[in-house]
Scaffold this motif. Structure first.
Motif, short mmCIF file in Angstrom:
data_model
loop_
_atom_site.label_atom_id
_atom_site.label_comp_id
_atom_site.label_asym_id
_atom_site.label_seq_id
_atom_site.Cartn_x
_atom_site.Cartn_y
_atom_site.Cartn_z
N HIS A 202 -43.17 5.80 -1.26
CA HIS A 202 -43.16 6.16 0.16
C HIS A 202 -42.59 7.57 0.28
CE1 HIS A 202 -43.61 1.82 1.04
NE2 HIS A 202 -42.72 1.67 0.07
N ALA A 203 -43.02 8.27 1.32
CA ALA A 203 -42.41 9.58 1.58
C ALA A 203 -40.95 9.38 1.95
CB ALA A 203 -43.16 10.27 2.72
N THR A 239 -31.70 22.26 4.53
CA THR A 239 -32.81 22.46 3.61
C THR A 239 -33.22 21.11 3.06
OG1 THR A 239 -32.04 24.67 3.02
CG2 THR A 239 -33.57 23.62 1.50
N TYR A 240 -34.45 20.71 3.34
CA TYR A 240 -34.90 19.38 2.96
C TYR A 240 -36.19 19.44 2.17
CZ TYR A 240 -31.80 17.86 6.80
OH TYR A 240 -30.73 17.64 7.63
N ILE A 241 -36.33 18.48 1.26
CA ILE A 241 -37.60 18.24 0.59
C ILE A 241 -38.10 16.87 1.02
CG2 ILE A 241 -38.53 17.47 -1.63
CD1 ILE A 241 -37.54 19.89 -2.94
N VAL A 242 -39.38 16.78 1.34
CA VAL A 242 -40.01 15.50 1.59
C VAL A 242 -40.72 15.10 0.31
CG1 VAL A 242 -41.53 14.16 3.09
CG2 VAL A 242 -40.35 16.18 4.00
N ASP A 243 -40.15 14.13 -0.40
CA ASP A 243 -40.75 13.66 -1.64
C ASP A 243 -41.84 12.66 -1.29
OD1 ASP A 243 -41.20 13.29 -4.32
OD2 ASP A 243 -39.56 11.86 -4.60
N THR A 244 -42.98 12.80 -1.95
CA THR A 244 -44.13 11.95 -1.64
C THR A 244 -44.69 11.35 -2.92
OG1 THR A 244 -45.63 13.84 -1.82
CG2 THR A 244 -44.77 13.34 0.37
#
Length: 319
Positions: A202-203, A239-244
């Motif tokens: 999931h993201a 600062t964010y990363i959306v892991d997918t």
């Protein structure tokens, strides 16, 4: 309270409220009636059920800056498209599909070729030149040798970036290398969410910087303790990363075949010079795009993938 959805699993939405922590929420039925679904990245308002158990309901989805089809996330600023420079050999058709998907959704893309320690220098140079010529920022890295990480941090700073790319290219290792002050297994955001080791299905949103606020740190870091927080980063979690999930194949969005050339940035300067206003850049005479390919101004591999995608869209829409 106002917060942001950082992960959604089986009808539960985990909402991060700065300074308060993480709340497990259900979405109200009114969203189904409106044909809406909360997305990872959504800014929302929630009402509490239990402060002690950190549970609540999602009451409202605040206006979105954007929302993507795939990955299904909202309010992102850019995409970091990660491919291995070697092991596995980069699939240029798959890479071009990712880029077309992001162009179609008006999301700027940055390409990262990881595992450069395993790559043939000439092949790597050709890869980089191909995509720089197409107009994309291209970065190279070796997470294993900790090369190129500072350059990646610079392009991510102050933004929410969706991470995209196939499985096996080192995305999880890259995320762990970029984080400030914590190390997480992919899929482990908090004690509340942790359900054992797993691949990313999931993201999910992961902060690259954490404030000193204990509630903020505990929300994202399963190993956090107040005693161990001394000396941690004082930067805000901006600062964010959306892991997918990794994708082995990418279906092109439901676009018209006539819109495909808009998704190849290197075509833009040449399209107005074509003889025909509706030029498909395939069989038409006096096509400036085809002339640019012959002159080497447009990479032949990119043009050939354009032809393949054009036929795919054309055939899909014919039945």
């Amino acid at each position: 309270m106002k917060g942001r959805i950082i992960k959604g699993i089986a009808g539960f939405y985990y909402v991060y409220v700065p300074g308060k922590g993480l709340y497990e929420c259900k979405a109200k039925g009114i969203f189904r009636k409106r044909g809406m679904k909360p997305l990872v990245g959504d800014e929302v308002t929630i009402s509490l059920i239990s402060e002690e158990e950190k549970t609540g309901n999602v009451d409202e989805i605040l206006p979105r800056r954007n929302d993507l089809i795939r990955p299904a996330v909202a309010n992102v600023d850019q995409a970091l498209v990660v491919f291995a420079a070697a092991s596995p050999t980069p699939d240029r058709n798959l890479l071009d599909r990712f880029l077309v998907m992001m162009e179609y959704q008006d999301l700027p893309s940055i390409i990262v070729f990881n595992k450069i320690d395993l790559a043939d220098p000439e092949k790597l140079s050709d890869l980089v030149k191909t995509y720089e010529k197409a107009g994309y920022p291209v970065l190279t890295a070796s997470v294993k040798e900790k090369r190129g990480l500072s350059e990646i941090r610079k392009v991510l700073e102050g933004k929410t970036t969706t991470l995209a790319g196939p499985s096996g290219v080192g995305k999880s290792s890259l995320i762990n290398s970029l984080q400030s002050g914590i190390q997480m297994e992919t899929g482990e955001i908090s004690k509340k969410i942790a359900r054992g080791k797993n691949t990313t299905r999931h993201a999910q949103i992961i902060p690259l910087h954490l404030s000193k606020d204990p509630s903020d740190r505990e929300a994202f870091d399963p190993a956090f303790s107040a005693e161990a927080s001394e000396g941690t980063s004082g930067e805000a979690a901006e600062t964010y990363i959306v892991d997918t999930p990794g994708f082995s194949s990418v279906l092109i969005p439901e676009m018209k075949k006539e819109s495909l050339d808009d998704c190849f940035p290197e075509f833009h300067d040449y399209i107005p010079r074509c003889r025909f206003a509706e030029c498909a850049h395939i069989h038409e005479p006096d096509c400036a795009v085809k002339d640019a390919v012959e002159a080497g101004a447009i990479a032949r591999s990119r043009y050939e993938n354009y032809l393949l995608l054009y036929e795919e869209i054309k055939n899909r829409r014919s039945y």
